[in-house]
Write an enzyme that holds these catalytic residues in place. Sequence first.
Site, PDB file in Angstrom:
ATOM      1  NE  ARG A   1      34.690  35.074  41.579  1.00 45.17           N
ATOM      2  CZ  ARG A   1      35.545  34.423  41.251  1.00 45.17           C
ATOM      3  NH1 ARG A   1      34.729  33.337  40.703  1.00 45.17           N
ATOM      4  NH2 ARG A   1      36.342  35.291  41.080  1.00 45.17           N
TER       5      ARG A   1
ATOM      6  NE  ARG B   1      36.394  39.373  35.131  1.00 46.46           N
ATOM      7  CZ  ARG B   1      36.965  38.830  34.176  1.00 46.46           C
ATOM      8  NH1 ARG B   1      38.505  38.585  35.413  1.00 46.46           N
ATOM      9  NH2 ARG B   1      37.527  38.243  33.248  1.00 46.46           N
TER      10      ARG B   1
ATOM     11  CB  CYS C   1      50.487  26.032  29.282  1.00 43.17           C
ATOM     12  SG  CYS C   1      49.057  24.734  29.686  1.00 43.17           S
TER      13      CYS C   1
END
Length: 314
Positions: A151, A145, A238
């Site tokens: 990071r 995250r 999607c």
Amino acid sequence: MKPVRIGSRGSALALWQADFIADALRAMGCEASIQIIRTTGDRMQESSAPVPEGKGIFTREIEEALLAGTIDLAVHSLKDLPTEIAPAFTLAAIPQRADARDVLVSERYSSLADLPQGAVVGTGSPRRQVQLLRWRPDLKCIEFRGNVDTRLKKLAGGQADAIVLAAAGLERLRKTEWIRQRFPVEVLCPAPGQGALAVECRAGDPQTQAAIRPLDHAETRAAVAAERAFLAAMGGGCDAPVGAYCRCDADGEWTLTAIAALEPGVLATGEKRGPEPLVLAQSLAQDLLQEPHQAQHHELGEQRPASGRHGSGR
């Protein structure tokens, strides 16, 4: 012309992007200021919920401010924008793209092949995870995250052996010393629009559109339009991991490389070449969706991307 108010997220990378556009406007004689706006995506990065690519979660609140007239334009990472833009808005400029590739970042290892058996790789992107597992099914992919600096700090703290980031972000933040390997698009196909910026304005604001239009780069716009058309044809945001990268070759022909994980454990890949990038997008999407024999399918092996935090112990 009136001063232009630019809406931006507050991360270092987002502010670099907003400053880049603001400086370009100032160089053309237009005053510009930046307003920081916190988005749903920013809040999700601080939680344990998955953060999907291209869902509009990093742009929603900024678009609301644009619609309300409290800002005049918004600067986005193009890959964060949904494939369909509301009629109230327009993409007035897409500047020349930076390096679209993904990169491997590691303190100890120089490449994907150099990672030891069972190495831990941090990435919150399902698109990256399924492609990494195609080449190295032994890897353990975990959620990572936060912004780029967060990071990198997690990596330095031993939470993973390597992480995968976008080359463009590290270049813009002048952190290229972290890069160990730039992945060819045939190895890790980037997210549609990765490396490109999008300058969004109100559709009914021709003055701002005219001010920003000189920053538009026609070749980049054509390439990312094909990538986003491919994504839309695959389902338009999607949950299936989808990658696409379009480029104009030296002879003026276009090449579109794409991947899609359309069913568990199987990654479909394909590439097409021709004179019309949007035609390539529709044709390649049709191949991957309706004519599986025309696309290459790769079994990903038994391991699935894993969530949670994990210390590598290395």
